[in-house]
Design a protein around this motif. Sequence first.
Motif, PDB file in Angstrom:
ATOM      1  N   LEU A  86       0.843  -1.191   0.000  1.00 47.74           N
ATOM      2  CA  LEU A  86       0.000   0.000   0.000  1.00 47.74           C
ATOM      3  C   LEU A  86       0.881   1.245   0.000  1.00 47.74           C
ATOM      4  CD1 LEU A  86      -2.831   1.271   0.172  1.00 47.74           C
ATOM      5  CD2 LEU A  86      -2.612   1.159   2.676  1.00 47.74           C
ATOM      6  N   SER A  87       0.844   2.003  -1.094  1.00 52.29           N
ATOM      7  CA  SER A  87       1.755   3.133  -1.267  1.00 52.29           C
ATOM      8  C   SER A  87       1.070   4.487  -1.204  1.00 52.29           C
ATOM      9  CB  SER A  87       2.485   3.010  -2.618  1.00 52.29           C
ATOM     10  OG  SER A  87       3.259   1.830  -2.655  1.00 52.29           O
ATOM     11  N   ALA A  88      -0.232   4.547  -1.412  1.00 53.99           N
ATOM     12  CA  ALA A  88      -0.945   5.818  -1.353  1.00 53.99           C
ATOM     13  C   ALA A  88      -2.402   5.560  -1.012  1.00 53.99           C
ATOM     14  CB  ALA A  88      -0.848   6.561  -2.683  1.00 53.99           C
ATOM     15  N   PHE A  89      -2.960   6.461  -0.195  1.00 49.96           N
ATOM     16  CA  PHE A  89      -4.382   6.393   0.150  1.00 49.96           C
ATOM     17  C   PHE A  89      -4.831   7.832   0.387  1.00 49.96           C
ATOM     18  CE2 PHE A  89      -8.280   5.170   2.304  1.00 49.96           C
ATOM     19  CZ  PHE A  89      -8.593   3.944   1.719  1.00 49.96           C
ATOM     20  N   GLU A  90      -5.276   8.482  -0.704  1.00 51.80           N
ATOM     21  CA  GLU A  90      -5.554   9.914  -0.718  1.00 51.80           C
ATOM     22  C   GLU A  90      -7.053  10.160  -0.847  1.00 51.80           C
ATOM     23  OE1 GLU A  90      -2.781  12.522  -0.986  1.00 51.80           O
ATOM     24  OE2 GLU A  90      -2.064  10.763   0.105  1.00 51.80           O
ATOM     25  N   MET A  91      -7.603  11.041  -0.007  1.00 51.82           N
ATOM     26  CA  MET A  91      -9.038  11.291  -0.003  1.00 51.82           C
ATOM     27  C   MET A  91      -9.320  12.775  -0.254  1.00 51.82           C
ATOM     28  SD  MET A  91     -11.891  10.396   2.929  1.00 51.82           S
ATOM     29  CE  MET A  91     -11.343  11.649   4.116  1.00 51.82           C
ATOM     30  N   ILE A  92     -10.307  13.063  -1.114  1.00 49.37           N
ATOM     31  CA  ILE A  92     -10.805  14.422  -1.307  1.00 49.37           C
ATOM     32  C   ILE A  92     -12.326  14.392  -1.241  1.00 49.37           C
ATOM     33  CG2 ILE A  92      -8.827  15.096  -2.728  1.00 49.37           C
ATOM     34  CD1 ILE A  92     -10.608  14.894  -5.181  1.00 49.37           C
ATOM     35  N   ASN A  93     -12.911  15.562  -0.966  1.00 47.69           N
ATOM     36  CA  ASN A  93     -14.372  15.611  -0.918  1.00 47.69           C
ATOM     37  C   ASN A  93     -14.942  16.112  -2.247  1.00 47.69           C
ATOM     38  OD1 ASN A  93     -13.669  18.325  -0.691  1.00 47.69           O
ATOM     39  ND2 ASN A  93     -15.167  18.771   0.914  1.00 47.69           N
ATOM     40  N   ARG A  94     -16.260  16.095  -2.333  1.00 43.44           N
ATOM     41  CA  ARG A  94     -16.950  16.425  -3.586  1.00 43.44           C
ATOM     42  C   ARG A  94     -16.634  17.838  -4.061  1.00 43.44           C
ATOM     43  NH1 ARG A  94     -23.215  15.443  -5.225  1.00 43.44           N
ATOM     44  NH2 ARG A  94     -23.356  16.957  -6.908  1.00 43.44           N
ATOM     45  N   ARG A  95     -16.691  18.817  -3.158  1.00 43.97           N
ATOM     46  CA  ARG A  95     -16.463  20.204  -3.580  1.00 43.97           C
ATOM     47  C   ARG A  95     -15.065  20.381  -4.138  1.00 43.97           C
ATOM     48  NH1 ARG A  95     -17.449  23.641  -6.502  1.00 43.97           N
ATOM     49  NH2 ARG A  95     -17.332  25.850  -6.019  1.00 43.97           N
ATOM     50  N   GLN A  96     -14.094  19.673  -3.576  1.00 41.40           N
ATOM     51  CA  GLN A  96     -12.741  19.753  -4.103  1.00 41.40           C
ATOM     52  C   GLN A  96     -12.661  19.190  -5.516  1.00 41.40           C
ATOM     53  OE1 GLN A  96      -9.286  20.964  -2.718  1.00 41.40           O
ATOM     54  NE2 GLN A  96      -9.770  21.049  -4.894  1.00 41.40           N
ATOM     55  N   SER A 114     -19.234   7.699 -12.609  1.00 41.06           N
ATOM     56  CA  SER A 114     -20.436   8.104 -13.339  1.00 41.06           C
ATOM     57  C   SER A 114     -21.210   9.203 -12.618  1.00 41.06           C
ATOM     58  CB  SER A 114     -21.353   6.892 -13.557  1.00 41.06           C
ATOM     59  OG  SER A 114     -21.722   6.302 -12.312  1.00 41.06           O
ATOM     60  N   GLU A 115     -21.019   9.330 -11.297  1.00 44.58           N
ATOM     61  CA  GLU A 115     -21.706  10.353 -10.524  1.00 44.58           C
ATOM     62  C   GLU A 115     -20.701  11.089  -9.635  1.00 44.58           C
ATOM     63  OE1 GLU A 115     -25.041   8.980  -8.300  1.00 44.58           O
ATOM     64  OE2 GLU A 115     -25.654   7.525  -9.842  1.00 44.58           O
ATOM     65  N   LEU A 116     -21.088  12.313  -9.227  1.00 44.83           N
ATOM     66  CA  LEU A 116     -20.267  13.078  -8.288  1.00 44.83           C
ATOM     67  C   LEU A 116     -20.695  12.709  -6.867  1.00 44.83           C
ATOM     68  CD1 LEU A 116     -19.919  16.681  -9.748  1.00 44.83           C
ATOM     69  CD2 LEU A 116     -18.064  15.196  -8.991  1.00 44.83           C
ATOM     70  N   HIS A 117     -19.951  11.835  -6.255  1.00 48.66           N
ATOM     71  CA  HIS A 117     -20.258  11.413  -4.896  1.00 48.66           C
ATOM     72  C   HIS A 117     -19.624  12.380  -3.891  1.00 48.66           C
ATOM     73  CE1 HIS A 117     -22.004   7.622  -6.302  1.00 48.66           C
ATOM     74  NE2 HIS A 117     -21.003   7.568  -7.164  1.00 48.66           N
ATOM     75  N   GLU A 118     -20.014  12.259  -2.645  1.00 51.58           N
ATOM     76  CA  GLU A 118     -19.544  13.195  -1.621  1.00 51.58           C
ATOM     77  C   GLU A 118     -18.073  13.007  -1.277  1.00 51.58           C
ATOM     78  OE1 GLU A 118     -21.218  15.802  -0.412  1.00 51.58           O
ATOM     79  OE2 GLU A 118     -22.744  15.224  -1.898  1.00 51.58           O
ATOM     80  N   TRP A 119     -17.560  11.795  -1.407  1.00 53.42           N
ATOM     81  CA  TRP A 119     -16.170  11.515  -1.041  1.00 53.42           C
ATOM     82  C   TRP A 119     -15.506  10.646  -2.096  1.00 53.42           C
ATOM     83  CZ3 TRP A 119     -14.140  14.264   2.810  1.00 53.42           C
ATOM     84  CH2 TRP A 119     -15.032  14.860   3.698  1.00 53.42           C
ATOM     85  N   HIS A 120     -14.204  10.870  -2.284  1.00 51.77           N
ATOM     86  CA  HIS A 120     -13.445  10.140  -3.293  1.00 51.77           C
ATOM     87  C   HIS A 120     -12.081   9.754  -2.728  1.00 51.77           C
ATOM     88  CE1 HIS A 120     -16.118  11.141  -6.761  1.00 51.77           C
ATOM     89  NE2 HIS A 120     -16.482  12.097  -5.919  1.00 51.77           N
ATOM     90  N   VAL A 121     -11.616   8.565  -3.081  1.00 50.64           N
ATOM     91  CA  VAL A 121     -10.316   8.073  -2.598  1.00 50.64           C
ATOM     92  C   VAL A 121      -9.526   7.508  -3.773  1.00 50.64           C
ATOM     93  CG1 VAL A 121      -9.145   6.309  -1.210  1.00 50.64           C
ATOM     94  CG2 VAL A 121     -11.076   7.585  -0.246  1.00 50.64           C
TER      95      VAL A 121
END
Length: 535
Positions: A312-322, A338-345
């Motif tokens: 495991l080399s990276a685990f990066e999270m951003i939110n929807r507005r970002q 396919s959709e803009l979800h609230e959280w992304h990793v």
Amino acid sequence: MTQAAAKLHIFGICGRSGQGKTTLIEALLPWFQARGLIVNVVKHSHHSIDLEPPGKDSARFRAAGAGEVLIASPYRYAIVRELHDGPEPPLTDLIARLSPADLTLVEGFTREPLPRLEVVRPGEGRDPLYLSDTAILCAGAIPRNEGVAPVIVNLARMRRIRHIDAANGSMEVEAGCVLKTVQDAAAAENRLYAVSLGAEGSCQIGGNLSTNAGGTGVVRYGNTRDNVLGLEVVLADGTIWNGLRALRKDNTGLDLKHLFIGTEGTLGIITAATLKLHPLPTQHALAWFAPVDPAAALQILGMFQAACGSRLSAFEMINRRQLELVIEHVPGRRNPLSELHEWHVLVELADTGGGDEMAALLQQTLEHAAEQGLIHDAILASNETQRATLWEIRHSVSEANKKGGVGLTTDCAVPVSAVPVFIERATAAVHEIVPALDVLVVAHLGDGNAHFIPFFTFDAWRELPDPTSMANAMRRCVNDVAHELHGTFSAEHGVGQTGLPEMAHYKSSAELGLMRAVKTALDPQNLFNPGRLIP
């Protein structure tokens, strides 16, 4: 932009910073724009001149105004000429930070001077101003306009890679080496220098060491200090300490190198380092997925750690507005799902082989998470082009935020297990000050570092009666939440000058006393970087 009392014309010889990274000039643009100033930029690169943004006033930049502020470095500088209607210039606080009475440049181990660059302001003489090419996030290398004029040491010409020992997993480099150059030299020997930053195309090893830089690979390889074996340092009395040992084990007293890593040049000047190298990963498996919420992302992190271990080399999270800002303001970026979800990793595995096995592990872990209702959707990169495209989204957040508005970036870290609670409480604290204000989250979730960013549009920021007080209140309320969760206000950006109030507020008297004692012992005359790090 609308007409304002002041027009700024920025003439920048800035050189390409590589990989689409932001130059110093571009980093300052939001500061100007937030104050209602018309900004035109002429950027000279090696063989071309590009004008951005276009405007009818740009042709007059050479003749603009009676005052100038100069921002200088060996690689890029900007001459900012200003026009203003009132007795006080609109950039008073910036000018105060960038224009001491006199500055002298000392080149690292060379007699060859840089070209003379000058500052001119109304009613004053010509004062030379030189600034090192360094981070401006916390004003750690910006001279103060008080007391004796400082001497700024620039090590940019100390850029030799002295030695690479692939068998020992080490390389000896000078402090002026650019991080990307070091990475490439290691890769040529089938080795990895694991520190990776957004500014790796321009930042220097000496700066990385003095700030203990972090980045996206900390979850696997640690911070800069975890990737250093030895240092060469010039002390305040002129002594050169040669601690360039390339050893993994050495229990012969204090490990002195750690006195100088992360102390922002206040105890000594790092001139060279022996860096730790790792086997070069040749296989990668990457996915982009939408967790239900940060708590679900944390649970999935644990699943990957259990299934994949050190791969495991990276685990990066951003939110929807970002993500929305990246899509809106950076050409070519789009939502991977396919959709803009609230959280992304973004999650990545890497190893020296076994690419098919890693891809299967990645897919199996995500399927297991989906079965437990922890994710909405996911995609796997099927080739290097798709992998690079997904990483470009993550690396575009700074550019998008500068173009989209005014972000009050924070650099908090809490225990990894507390990141979801930190985000929830920090959001509530910000909304107590400005209800419904946009919040951006860019989290290195694997190591607990969360850049929590209260975000204003340019218009909203311009309408604030006291922007400075608002910025201070926002950052303090976020930092308070981190402190309550046994965290820190500065995970990787450093302290510099702007973080001194936070140091005084959060650090215990015992801790500050120890720091001052070390400073006094090594630099009794307070020669090195005074007024930084230690309040």
